[in-house]
Design an enzyme around this catalytic site. Structure first.
Site, PDB file in Angstrom:
ATOM      1  CB  VAL A 210     -16.121 -37.097-123.971  1.00  0.00           C
ATOM      2  CG1 VAL A 210     -14.777 -37.759-124.261  1.00  0.00           C
ATOM      3  CG2 VAL A 210     -16.187 -36.652-122.517  1.00  0.00           C
ATOM      4  CG  HIS A 397     -34.149 -38.877 -79.114  1.00  0.00           C
ATOM      5  ND1 HIS A 397     -33.786 -37.941 -80.050  1.00  0.00           N
ATOM      6  CD2 HIS A 397     -33.490 -38.551 -77.961  1.00  0.00           C
ATOM      7  CE1 HIS A 397     -32.957 -37.072 -79.496  1.00  0.00           C
ATOM      8  NE2 HIS A 397     -32.765 -37.415 -78.217  1.00  0.00           N
TER       9      HIS A 397
END
Length: 411
Positions: A210, A397
């Site tokens: 830039v 789980h």
């Protein structure tokens, strides 16, 4: 002159946590703070941005941010009102190695902790003073959602704001000098996350310099090119060695070249993370009060709260390739995890890295709740755990933590 046991300059995460612990250990503590307690993290950084991350719209984020910040700041103010702590409002200046002046009052102590944090680093480029150019603090103060947002820098701050404002419906462009975003992440993980965000509508212009902000067509331009330590000339009066870019020089225990004076958190430039500042402060207070600890500052997890999250701890595969012969990389994907599919969060990859002796040396990931998984690995690494030991640990789980366990199961 007021004499006390410990002076702490700065009431951010490092300062206020150190003050509270020191007071619990029986020290008389003076905390000096020129701004709001809680530091950048609470008032202008971690907490406000996470409010945006979890908001459903820009208007909700703007409305909820001050409520969350005020509630948490109130809690810190209560800590600073604990017995043994004196909170002094104002800017502290060193007048000698162990004296700090606030207004007309001078304070002295055998031990001083400097915890003044950091501030946004603005780039020396044409147009930096334009009204639409801002740092993250100013962007968080915007009351109107920008239609087009250009972000200079694809580090943590830039990527988090890009993800958030894209989700809010803003047209987002990210410009980055480097070839890839998030240089602290494994390059494969970073690339996959960037590609995913591109599919969500964010435009990335990588390897781009830039030269003028005046040429950028956007309602708001965020400068997210890093942070600089908050150091000041009065440190020289105390004889403290520092560098304006790198911060205050410290040893492995965060002590400066002046005996009894310490610097923790962003101001020492070592690990610019709120949790690093907190643990550094705890370590210093432990030393001052004769308590032994085994804090592993070489194992420092970090997270990027994009959507999905990214997080890492330890070595990346890139680093392993360069420095660790015989390393092993095991992978697992969110798309193979039951909990992830029920959450409609199938995007994600985890890399679990180990050395030739099977010891876990790193983990990098992106995906829903990646930060939580990386924290588990960080804990294992602090105990020098092996992949085999992780494999033998039962995981609930269905949970996302099974992604980590799935990686460990690879032979």
């Amino acid at each position: 002159m007021t004499t006390t046991d410990l002076i702490i300059v700065g009431a951010g995460p490092g300062g206020y946590r150190a003050a509270h612990l020191a007071a619990q250990r029986g020290l008389q503590v003076v905390v000096i703070e020129a701004d709001q307690v809680g530091g950048t993290c609470l008032n202008r950084g971690c907490i406000p941005t996470k409010t945006y991350v979890h908001a459903r719209s820009f208007d909700e984020a703007v409305g909820r941010q001050p409520e969350v910040v005020t509630a948490l700041r109130s809690g810190v103010e209560q800590l600073m009102a604990s017995p043994g702590i004196t909170l002094v409002r104002g800017r502290g200046e060193f007048t000698g190695p162990h004296t700090v002046k606030v207004g007309d009052t001078e304070y002295t102590a055998p031990h001083i902790i400097i915890a003044t944090g950091s501030s946004s680093k603005m780039i020396p480029v044409e147009g930096i003073d334009l009204p639409q150019v801002m740092d993250s603090t100013k962007l968080l103060q915007c009351q109107e959602q920008p239609r087009r947002l250009c972000i200079i820098g694809a580090g943590v701050v830039g990527m988090e704001f890009a993800s958030v404002f894209n989700r809010f419906g803003t047209e987002v462009t990210v410009i980055e000098y480097l070839k890839e975003c998030l240089p602290m992440l494994d390059s494969d993980i970073a690339k996959r996350l960037r590609k995913y965000l591109e599919r969500q509508g964010i435009t990335f212009r990588m390897k781009t310099i830039v030269t003028s902000l005046a040429d950028i067509d956007a309602d708001a331009i965020l400068i997210a090119t890093g942070r600089k330590p908050n150091v000041s000339a009065d440190l020289a009066v105390a004889g403290i060695t520092y560098d304006e870019r790198k911060g205050i020089s410290v040893d492995e225990h965060f002590e400066t070249n002046v005996s009894g004076v310490y610097a923790i958190g962003d101001v020492n430039g070592k690990q610019m993370l709120a949790h690093a500042a907190e643990m550094q402060g705890i370590h210093v207070v432990n030393r001052l009060t004769g308590h032994q600890d085994n804090i592993r500052f070489d194992i420092m997890p970090s997270a990027i709260f994009t959507s999905p999250e990214a997080a890492c701890v330890g070595l990346s595969e890139d680093q392993c390739k360069a420095t660790l012969p015989g390393y092993r990389c095991r992978k697992a994907f969110w798309r193979a995890n039951g909990k992830a599919l029920t959450m409609d969060a199938a995007e994600g990859l985890l890399k679990l890295l180990s050395d030739v002796d099977d010891r876990i040396v790193g983990c990098h990931a992106y995906g829903a709740h990646a930060a939580d998984l990386i924290q588990e690995v960080s804990s294992l690494m602090c105990l020098n755990a092996t992949v085999a030991q992780l494999r033998d640990m039962v995981h609930i789980h269905p949970t996302l933590s099974e992604v980590l366990h799935a990686a460990s199961e690879q032979e």
